[in-house]
Structures are given as C-alpha cells and as structure tokens.
Design a protein around this motif. Structure first.
Motif, PDB file in Angstrom:
ATOM      1  N   GLU A 240      99.605  43.459 -35.852  1.00  0.00           N
ATOM      2  CA  GLU A 240      98.249  43.963 -35.683  1.00  0.00           C
ATOM      3  C   GLU A 240      97.901  43.937 -34.139  1.00  0.00           C
ATOM      4  OE1 GLU A 240      93.789  42.134 -37.426  1.00  0.00           O
ATOM      5  OE2 GLU A 240      95.818  41.068 -37.763  1.00  0.00           O
ATOM      6  N   SER A 241      98.665  43.037 -33.301  1.00  0.00           N
ATOM      7  CA  SER A 241      98.279  43.113 -31.924  1.00  0.00           C
ATOM      8  C   SER A 241      98.678  44.238 -31.239  1.00  0.00           C
ATOM      9  CB  SER A 241      98.825  41.719 -31.257  1.00  0.00           C
ATOM     10  OG  SER A 241     100.221  42.042 -30.936  1.00  0.00           O
ATOM     11  N   ARG A 242      99.621  45.051 -31.672  1.00  0.00           N
ATOM     12  CA  ARG A 242     100.108  46.163 -31.051  1.00  0.00           C
ATOM     13  C   ARG A 242      99.429  47.476 -31.732  1.00  0.00           C
ATOM     14  NH1 ARG A 242     103.940  46.345 -27.710  1.00  0.00           N
ATOM     15  NH2 ARG A 242     104.626  48.442 -28.411  1.00  0.00           N
ATOM     16  N   ASN A 243      98.842  47.179 -32.932  1.00  0.00           N
ATOM     17  CA  ASN A 243      98.481  48.494 -33.680  1.00  0.00           C
ATOM     18  C   ASN A 243      96.675  48.299 -33.946  1.00  0.00           C
ATOM     19  OD1 ASN A 243     100.865  50.208 -33.928  1.00  0.00           O
ATOM     20  ND2 ASN A 243     101.551  48.310 -34.984  1.00  0.00           N
ATOM     21  N   TYR A 244      96.167  47.467 -33.498  1.00  0.00           N
ATOM     22  CA  TYR A 244      94.835  46.799 -33.632  1.00  0.00           C
ATOM     23  C   TYR A 244      94.366  46.764 -35.191  1.00  0.00           C
ATOM     24  CZ  TYR A 244      95.114  48.541 -28.927  1.00  0.00           C
ATOM     25  OH  TYR A 244      95.732  48.644 -27.829  1.00  0.00           O
ATOM     26  N   GLN A 245      95.171  46.836 -35.856  1.00  0.00           N
ATOM     27  CA  GLN A 245      94.926  46.569 -37.518  1.00  0.00           C
ATOM     28  C   GLN A 245      96.168  46.415 -38.248  1.00  0.00           C
ATOM     29  OE1 GLN A 245      92.967  50.000 -38.747  1.00  0.00           O
ATOM     30  NE2 GLN A 245      94.883  51.358 -38.886  1.00  0.00           N
ATOM     31  N   PRO A 246      95.915  45.575 -39.309  1.00  0.00           N
ATOM     32  CA  PRO A 246      97.248  45.167 -40.137  1.00  0.00           C
ATOM     33  C   PRO A 246      97.573  46.286 -40.822  1.00  0.00           C
ATOM     34  CG  PRO A 246      95.246  44.158 -41.126  1.00  0.00           C
ATOM     35  CD  PRO A 246      94.914  44.886 -39.905  1.00  0.00           C
ATOM     36  N   PRO A 247      98.844  46.658 -41.635  1.00  0.00           N
ATOM     37  CA  PRO A 247      99.096  47.343 -42.264  1.00  0.00           C
ATOM     38  C   PRO A 247      98.325  47.484 -43.638  1.00  0.00           C
ATOM     39  CG  PRO A 247     101.009  45.956 -42.052  1.00  0.00           C
ATOM     40  CD  PRO A 247      99.908  45.371 -41.142  1.00  0.00           C
ATOM     41  N   THR A 248      98.176  48.574 -44.186  1.00  0.00           N
ATOM     42  CA  THR A 248      97.348  48.750 -45.443  1.00  0.00           C
ATOM     43  C   THR A 248      98.352  48.465 -46.664  1.00  0.00           C
ATOM     44  OG1 THR A 248      98.329  50.812 -45.852  1.00  0.00           O
ATOM     45  CG2 THR A 248      96.058  50.726 -44.569  1.00  0.00           C
ATOM     46  N   THR A 249      97.632  48.119 -47.659  1.00  0.00           N
ATOM     47  CA  THR A 249      98.222  47.689 -48.762  1.00  0.00           C
ATOM     48  C   THR A 249      99.355  48.557 -49.244  1.00  0.00           C
ATOM     49  OG1 THR A 249      96.279  46.615 -49.578  1.00  0.00           O
ATOM     50  CG2 THR A 249      98.038  47.205 -51.245  1.00  0.00           C
ATOM     51  N   GLU A 250      98.907  49.901 -49.129  1.00  0.00           N
ATOM     52  CA  GLU A 250      99.999  50.989 -49.455  1.00  0.00           C
ATOM     53  C   GLU A 250     101.217  50.884 -48.369  1.00  0.00           C
ATOM     54  OE1 GLU A 250      98.639  55.109 -49.098  1.00  0.00           O
ATOM     55  OE2 GLU A 250     100.332  55.782 -50.220  1.00  0.00           O
TER      56      GLU A 250
ATOM     57  N   ARG B 133     108.809  51.977 -39.535  1.00  0.00           N
ATOM     58  CA  ARG B 133     107.630  52.646 -39.277  1.00  0.00           C
ATOM     59  C   ARG B 133     106.779  53.283 -40.307  1.00  0.00           C
ATOM     60  NH1 ARG B 133     105.957  54.324 -34.254  1.00  0.00           N
ATOM     61  NH2 ARG B 133     104.329  55.979 -33.909  1.00  0.00           N
ATOM     62  N   PRO B 134     105.625  52.993 -40.516  1.00  0.00           N
ATOM     63  CA  PRO B 134     104.894  53.606 -41.837  1.00  0.00           C
ATOM     64  C   PRO B 134     104.906  55.004 -41.813  1.00  0.00           C
ATOM     65  CG  PRO B 134     103.673  51.649 -40.701  1.00  0.00           C
ATOM     66  CD  PRO B 134     105.003  52.105 -40.046  1.00  0.00           C
ATOM     67  N   GLU B 135     104.785  55.624 -42.834  1.00  0.00           N
ATOM     68  CA  GLU B 135     104.619  57.234 -42.931  1.00  0.00           C
ATOM     69  C   GLU B 135     103.378  57.708 -43.399  1.00  0.00           C
ATOM     70  OE1 GLU B 135     108.209  58.964 -44.314  1.00  0.00           O
ATOM     71  OE2 GLU B 135     109.382  58.136 -42.955  1.00  0.00           O
ATOM     72  N   THR B 136     102.574  56.738 -43.787  1.00  0.00           N
ATOM     73  CA  THR B 136     101.400  56.862 -44.502  1.00  0.00           C
ATOM     74  C   THR B 136     100.162  56.669 -43.292  1.00  0.00           C
ATOM     75  OG1 THR B 136     101.177  54.788 -45.600  1.00  0.00           O
ATOM     76  CG2 THR B 136     102.145  56.720 -46.703  1.00  0.00           C
ATOM     77  N   ASP B 137      98.801  57.173 -43.682  1.00  0.00           N
ATOM     78  CA  ASP B 137      97.990  56.964 -42.702  1.00  0.00           C
ATOM     79  C   ASP B 137      97.298  55.431 -43.056  1.00  0.00           C
ATOM     80  OD1 ASP B 137      97.730  59.319 -41.455  1.00  0.00           O
ATOM     81  OD2 ASP B 137      96.581  60.204 -42.701  1.00  0.00           O
ATOM     82  N   PRO B 138      96.712  55.014 -41.975  1.00  0.00           N
ATOM     83  CA  PRO B 138      96.651  55.274 -40.596  1.00  0.00           C
ATOM     84  C   PRO B 138      98.055  55.045 -40.217  1.00  0.00           C
ATOM     85  CG  PRO B 138      95.719  53.018 -40.962  1.00  0.00           C
ATOM     86  CD  PRO B 138      95.963  53.598 -42.336  1.00  0.00           C
ATOM     87  N   LEU B 139      98.657  55.970 -39.458  1.00  0.00           N
ATOM     88  CA  LEU B 139      99.709  55.861 -38.543  1.00  0.00           C
ATOM     89  C   LEU B 139      99.724  54.875 -37.217  1.00  0.00           C
ATOM     90  CD1 LEU B 139     101.192  59.499 -38.854  1.00  0.00           C
ATOM     91  CD2 LEU B 139     102.029  57.626 -40.184  1.00  0.00           C
TER      92      LEU B 139
END
Length: 155
Positions: free
Chosen positions: A69-79, A88-94
């Motif tokens: 979260e500190s690097r991407n300004y938000q936690p990962p989504t549930t998906e 690295r996630p491949e779904t939005d928000p990238l």
C-alpha cells in the motif's frame, strides 16, 4: 553328589535367565496404553498451536500489505487478492510501483490459503485477512485481523 549339584545349578539358571511370554505381553500392553494416552493428550495441544499460529501469519501478511500500500497508494483489490504480494497483478487497478512483498502467500495451519477481502466487512481496516479455521467455512469461528468484540452477531 557332584552330578546332582550340577543339575540343580543348571535348572535354576535356566528359570531365571529370561522373561516369560506373559511378562512380555503385559509390558507391551502397558507401553501401548501409555503411548495412546500421550497421543490423545497431544491432539488438543496441536489444535491449539494451530489456532495460535494464525494471528502471527496474519501479522506477517499485514506487514506485506502495508508495504504494498505504501508503494501503490492502495491495497490490492479482492480480485487481485494476496497473490498481488507475490506476483504483479494483471487486473485493474494496475500498480504503478509494484515490488514483490512476499516470497509466497502462506497457507493457514489447515492447508488453505488465507482469505482476503477489500473493502473490509469485519475489521476496522480497509481490508479483511482471515482464516476460515478448522471447519473451512466462513462463520463466527474464523480467525482474522479483527477483534472478537468488534464482530456483530449478524456477520
């Protein structure tokens, strides 16, 4: 006389030289009972140790989520789930500045992956991280990043 003494010595030596089959069976039965009782007593201890491990795993996951979260300004989504900490996630928000935060997502003591939900439903944080517990079903006995007194009876 020497012959009689020699025979008597041989007979007494033969009798005291070993254990009878009955004695061996009794000793083996006692050992089996003690081993069975020990295993029975440990089974409850092992289950308690599993439940004690979950909060420590969740703390480790939360530390990785904080880094993410500190690097991407938000936690990962549930998906995206907790796998976003490993790949690295491949779904939005990238994520713009993604870095690997964990080597692998840990499994709970019962062999299942930890559950992740964002936004949260049970904790005061922006996400829930939890184990479904021994039963493997989402219920009141789940162990998560919330305190027991925060959970409402309806959840």
């Amino acid at each position: 006389m020497k012959t009689k003494i020699g025979l008597e010595d041989t007979r007494s030596t033969a009798r005291s030289g070993g254990f009878t089959l009955v004695e061996l069976v009794i000793v083996l039965a006692i050992i089996s009972l003690l081993a069975g009782a020990g295993i029975y007593m440990l089974s409850g201890t092992l289950e308690g140790a599993k439940e004690d491990r979950v909060p420590e795993d969740i703390r480790a996951i939360e530390i990785a989520l904080t880094r993410y979260e500190s690097r991407n300004y938000q936690p990962p989504t549930t998906e995206q789930g907790l796998q976003a900490l490993v790949e690295r996630p491949e779904t939005d928000p990238l994520p713009e500045r993604w870095t690997q935060c964990m080597e692998e997502v840990p499994k709970d003591p019962w062999g299942r992956v930890y559950e992740y939900r964002q936004p949260s439903e049970r904790s005061g944080k922006s996400y829930d991280v939890f184990s479904l517990g021994k039963d493997g079903v989402e219920s009141q006995d789940d162990i998560g990043n919330w305190k027991a007194e925060q959970v409402s009876p309806a959840s």
